[in-house]
Design a protein around this motif. Structure first.
Motif, PDB file in Angstrom:
ATOM      1  N   GLY A 122     -17.250   9.391  35.447  1.00 25.12           N
ATOM      2  CA  GLY A 122     -16.368  10.531  35.228  1.00 25.12           C
ATOM      3  C   GLY A 122     -14.911  10.108  35.213  1.00 25.12           C
ATOM      4  N   VAL A 123     -14.079  10.925  34.567  1.00 23.81           N
ATOM      5  CA  VAL A 123     -12.653  10.609  34.456  1.00 23.81           C
ATOM      6  C   VAL A 123     -11.975  10.637  35.828  1.00 23.81           C
ATOM      7  CG1 VAL A 123     -10.458  11.331  33.436  1.00 23.81           C
ATOM      8  CG2 VAL A 123     -12.568  11.494  32.103  1.00 23.81           C
ATOM      9  N   GLU A 124     -12.396  11.550  36.678  1.00 21.43           N
ATOM     10  CA  GLU A 124     -11.788  11.636  38.009  1.00 21.43           C
ATOM     11  C   GLU A 124     -12.031  10.367  38.819  1.00 21.43           C
ATOM     12  OE1 GLU A 124     -13.069  15.103  40.021  1.00 21.43           O
ATOM     13  OE2 GLU A 124     -12.046  16.499  38.661  1.00 21.43           O
ATOM     14  N   GLU A 125     -13.244   9.846  38.753  1.00 21.15           N
ATOM     15  CA  GLU A 125     -13.543   8.604  39.467  1.00 21.15           C
ATOM     16  C   GLU A 125     -12.752   7.434  38.877  1.00 21.15           C
ATOM     17  OE1 GLU A 125     -15.310   8.129  42.195  1.00 21.15           O
ATOM     18  OE2 GLU A 125     -15.572  10.302  42.295  1.00 21.15           O
ATOM     19  N   ALA A 126     -12.621   7.419  37.553  1.00 25.68           N
ATOM     20  CA  ALA A 126     -11.830   6.365  36.910  1.00 25.68           C
ATOM     21  C   ALA A 126     -10.374   6.446  37.342  1.00 25.68           C
ATOM     22  CB  ALA A 126     -11.948   6.493  35.392  1.00 25.68           C
ATOM     23  N   GLU A 127      -9.856   7.669  37.459  1.00 26.60           N
ATOM     24  CA  GLU A 127      -8.464   7.843  37.888  1.00 26.60           C
ATOM     25  C   GLU A 127      -8.270   7.388  39.328  1.00 26.60           C
ATOM     26  OE1 GLU A 127      -5.049  11.361  38.054  1.00 26.60           O
ATOM     27  OE2 GLU A 127      -7.107  11.818  37.416  1.00 26.60           O
ATOM     28  N   LYS A 128      -9.249   7.698  40.195  1.00 24.60           N
ATOM     29  CA  LYS A 128      -9.174   7.235  41.585  1.00 24.60           C
ATOM     30  C   LYS A 128      -9.183   5.708  41.656  1.00 24.60           C
ATOM     31  CE  LYS A 128     -11.430  11.256  43.704  1.00 24.60           C
ATOM     32  NZ  LYS A 128     -12.630  11.729  44.463  1.00 24.60           N
ATOM     33  N   ALA A 129     -10.008   5.076  40.826  1.00 22.85           N
ATOM     34  CA  ALA A 129     -10.067   3.609  40.805  1.00 22.85           C
ATOM     35  C   ALA A 129      -8.742   3.021  40.339  1.00 22.85           C
ATOM     36  CB  ALA A 129     -11.201   3.151  39.886  1.00 22.85           C
ATOM     37  N   VAL A 130      -8.136   3.653  39.347  1.00 22.61           N
ATOM     38  CA  VAL A 130      -6.841   3.183  38.838  1.00 22.61           C
ATOM     39  C   VAL A 130      -5.772   3.280  39.924  1.00 22.61           C
ATOM     40  CG1 VAL A 130      -4.967   3.757  37.249  1.00 22.61           C
ATOM     41  CG2 VAL A 130      -7.319   3.645  36.413  1.00 22.61           C
ATOM     42  N   VAL A 131      -5.737   4.400  40.633  1.00 25.21           N
ATOM     43  CA  VAL A 131      -4.742   4.595  41.688  1.00 25.21           C
ATOM     44  C   VAL A 131      -4.955   3.606  42.834  1.00 25.21           C
ATOM     45  CG1 VAL A 131      -3.893   6.198  43.434  1.00 25.21           C
ATOM     46  CG2 VAL A 131      -4.372   7.018  41.126  1.00 25.21           C
ATOM     47  N   SER A 132      -6.213   3.457  43.252  1.00 22.08           N
ATOM     48  CA  SER A 132      -6.512   2.557  44.374  1.00 22.08           C
ATOM     49  C   SER A 132      -6.185   1.110  44.026  1.00 22.08           C
ATOM     50  CB  SER A 132      -7.989   2.678  44.759  1.00 22.08           C
ATOM     51  OG  SER A 132      -8.302   3.990  45.161  1.00 22.08           O
ATOM     52  N   TYR A 133      -6.630   0.666  42.863  1.00 25.39           N
ATOM     53  CA  TYR A 133      -6.380  -0.727  42.481  1.00 25.39           C
ATOM     54  C   TYR A 133      -4.912  -0.957  42.157  1.00 25.39           C
ATOM     55  CZ  TYR A 133      -7.796  -5.353  40.954  1.00 25.39           C
ATOM     56  OH  TYR A 133      -7.962  -6.700  40.858  1.00 25.39           O
ATOM     57  N   GLY A 134      -4.212   0.103  41.736  1.00 24.59           N
ATOM     58  CA  GLY A 134      -2.771  -0.010  41.523  1.00 24.59           C
ATOM     59  C   GLY A 134      -2.031  -0.342  42.814  1.00 24.59           C
ATOM     60  N   GLY A 135      -2.484   0.258  43.915  1.00 24.94           N
ATOM     61  CA  GLY A 135      -1.890  -0.068  45.219  1.00 24.94           C
ATOM     62  C   GLY A 135      -2.141  -1.514  45.608  1.00 24.94           C
ATOM     63  N   VAL A 136      -3.330  -2.018  45.287  1.00 23.81           N
ATOM     64  CA  VAL A 136      -3.646  -3.428  45.575  1.00 23.81           C
ATOM     65  C   VAL A 136      -2.736  -4.346  44.769  1.00 23.81           C
ATOM     66  CG1 VAL A 136      -5.414  -5.216  45.401  1.00 23.81           C
ATOM     67  CG2 VAL A 136      -6.042  -2.922  46.179  1.00 23.81           C
ATOM     68  N   GLN A 137      -2.562  -4.042  43.493  1.00 20.55           N
ATOM     69  CA  GLN A 137      -1.715  -4.873  42.641  1.00 20.55           C
ATOM     70  C   GLN A 137      -0.248  -4.816  43.072  1.00 20.55           C
ATOM     71  OE1 GLN A 137      -2.552  -7.036  40.209  1.00 20.55           O
ATOM     72  NE2 GLN A 137      -4.663  -6.649  40.786  1.00 20.55           N
ATOM     73  N   MET A 138       0.185  -3.663  43.547  1.00 20.73           N
ATOM     74  CA  MET A 138       1.552  -3.544  44.036  1.00 20.73           C
ATOM     75  C   MET A 138       1.772  -4.434  45.259  1.00 20.73           C
ATOM     76  SD  MET A 138       3.655  -0.096  45.133  1.00 20.73           S
ATOM     77  CE  MET A 138       3.021   0.740  43.688  1.00 20.73           C
ATOM     78  N   GLY A 139       0.760  -4.490  46.120  1.00 18.17           N
ATOM     79  CA  GLY A 139       0.848  -5.386  47.276  1.00 18.17           C
ATOM     80  C   GLY A 139       0.933  -6.837  46.867  1.00 18.17           C
ATOM     81  N   GLN A 140       0.223  -7.205  45.804  1.00 18.78           N
ATOM     82  CA  GLN A 140       0.293  -8.578  45.297  1.00 18.78           C
ATOM     83  C   GLN A 140       1.674  -8.897  44.741  1.00 18.78           C
ATOM     84  OE1 GLN A 140      -1.995 -11.055  45.405  1.00 18.78           O
ATOM     85  NE2 GLN A 140      -3.328  -9.730  46.607  1.00 18.78           N
ATOM     86  N   LEU A 141       2.299  -7.927  44.091  1.00 23.15           N
ATOM     87  CA  LEU A 141       3.636  -8.140  43.546  1.00 23.15           C
ATOM     88  C   LEU A 141       4.670  -8.344  44.656  1.00 23.15           C
ATOM     89  CD1 LEU A 141       3.703  -5.428  40.726  1.00 23.15           C
ATOM     90  CD2 LEU A 141       3.394  -7.889  40.434  1.00 23.15           C
ATOM     91  N   GLU A 142       4.500  -7.624  45.759  1.00 24.45           N
ATOM     92  CA  GLU A 142       5.465  -7.678  46.851  1.00 24.45           C
ATOM     93  C   GLU A 142       5.153  -8.758  47.886  1.00 24.45           C
ATOM     94  OE1 GLU A 142       5.286  -3.749  48.385  1.00 24.45           O
ATOM     95  OE2 GLU A 142       6.509  -2.870  46.782  1.00 24.45           O
ATOM     96  N   LYS A 143       4.129  -9.545  47.636  1.00 29.60           N
ATOM     97  CA  LYS A 143       3.709 -10.562  48.592  1.00 29.60           C
ATOM     98  C   LYS A 143       4.832 -11.563  48.874  1.00 29.60           C
ATOM     99  CE  LYS A 143       0.059 -14.022  49.263  1.00 29.60           C
ATOM    100  NZ  LYS A 143      -1.111 -14.683  48.628  1.00 29.60           N
ATOM    101  N   ASN A 144       5.085 -11.825  50.154  1.00 30.75           N
ATOM    102  CA  ASN A 144       6.055 -12.827  50.640  1.00 30.75           C
ATOM    103  C   ASN A 144       7.515 -12.462  50.385  1.00 30.75           C
ATOM    104  OD1 ASN A 144       4.035 -14.567  51.598  1.00 30.75           O
ATOM    105  ND2 ASN A 144       3.838 -15.599  49.630  1.00 30.75           N
ATOM    106  N   VAL A 145       7.784 -11.303  49.759  1.00 30.36           N
ATOM    107  CA  VAL A 145       9.179 -10.927  49.512  1.00 30.36           C
ATOM    108  C   VAL A 145       9.913 -10.664  50.833  1.00 30.36           C
ATOM    109  CG1 VAL A 145      10.671  -9.194  48.426  1.00 30.36           C
ATOM    110  CG2 VAL A 145       8.650 -10.021  47.234  1.00 30.36           C
ATOM    111  N   SER A 146       9.197 -10.153  51.832  1.00 37.65           N
ATOM    112  CA  SER A 146       9.833  -9.879  53.124  1.00 37.65           C
ATOM    113  C   SER A 146      10.358 -11.157  53.785  1.00 37.65           C
ATOM    114  CB  SER A 146       8.844  -9.181  54.058  1.00 37.65           C
ATOM    115  OG  SER A 146       7.698  -9.998  54.278  1.00 37.65           O
TER     116      SER A 146
END
Length: 240
Positions: A122-146
């Motif tokens: 379903g589209v809703e499940e696909a959207e949830k997967a996109v949002v969840s994995y987007g947070g994971v990718q954002m964490g990868q982008l910000e890795k070690n910046v602190s």
């Protein structure tokens, strides 16, 4: 933007060429090169604190360079990817679109793949997967910046600590000599000033890299969010 960078680069090279020429003339007069002067000031500032600040500079630059390389590799032409996914969905279905994402580098393609992998639920499940994995990718982008921000704060603090220690040494020299003449306190004050300057220079250099990295991350994240919305729209159209 590239033209501005090129102009600034040429101007910078001309400026540093003039500075280098000036230093060369002064070196010929004083029989000391810029490298020798820098080395002497580093030694005069005290190898202890100056060495620690130098380590902070090296580690900070290493992390900054690694992040810049990673972020440049993570940059994706989202419009082109969306067009390719749209064409693949129209011609070959979900599997063809997933193949396009597999052959494309970057976090946006990875997010698209996760959404396409859940579209059968379903589209809703696909959207949830996109949002969840987007947070994971954002964490990868910000890795070690602190860590870079830590070294930015640490470098001037170490410099100021060297300043305090240098001033304490100067006052100790005054107490021992029972004299407040400039010759007695000059050594301690010089150490104090050199450590402060070196710490501030390190912080300024790392701050420039840090601001560039943060701006780059914000740009990639904005593209990710826009592309994710567009992907959900494509999936809704495909499901109809």
């Amino acid at each position: 933007m590239k033209k501005v960078v090129n102009v600034l680069s040429v101007t910078g090279f001309m400026f540093f060429g003039a500075v280098q020429s000036s230093f060369a003339q002064e070196a010929a007069e004083t029989e000391q090169t810029f490298h020798q002067i820098l080395k002497q000031n580093f030694i005069d500032g005290g190898p202890g604190f100056m060495g620690i600040v130098l380590v902070a500079l090296i580690l900070g630059l290493a992390i900054a360079i690694e992040r810049i390389i990673y972020l440049n590799m993570a940059t994706t032409n989202t419009k082109k990817l969306l067009a390719s996914v749209d064409d693949a969905l129209s011609s070959g279905g979900v599997e063809a679109a997933k193949e396009v994402c597999r052959n494309t580098k970057g976090p946006v393609a990875s997010i698209f793949y996760q959404g396409l992998d859940r579209v059968d639920e379903g589209v809703e499940e696909a959207e949830k997967a996109v949002v969840s994995y987007g947070g994971v990718q954002m964490g990868q982008l910000e890795k070690n910046v602190s860590w870079i921000s830590l070294f930015i704060a640490l470098a001037p603090m170490l410099g100021f600590m060297g300043t305090v220690i240098g001033m304490i040494g100067a006052f100790n020299d005054i107490a021992v000599a029972n004299d407040i003449s400039p010759a007695v306190v000059a050594g301690g004050i010089k150490v104090a000033l050199l450590t402060t300057v070196f710490g501030l220079i390190v912080a300024i250099i790392l701050q420039i890299f840090y601001n560039y990295i943060v701006a780059k991350i914000d740009s990639i994240v904005n593209n990710m969010e826009d592309a994710s919305i567009s992907l959900v729209d494509l999936l809704v159209k495909y499901k109809k």
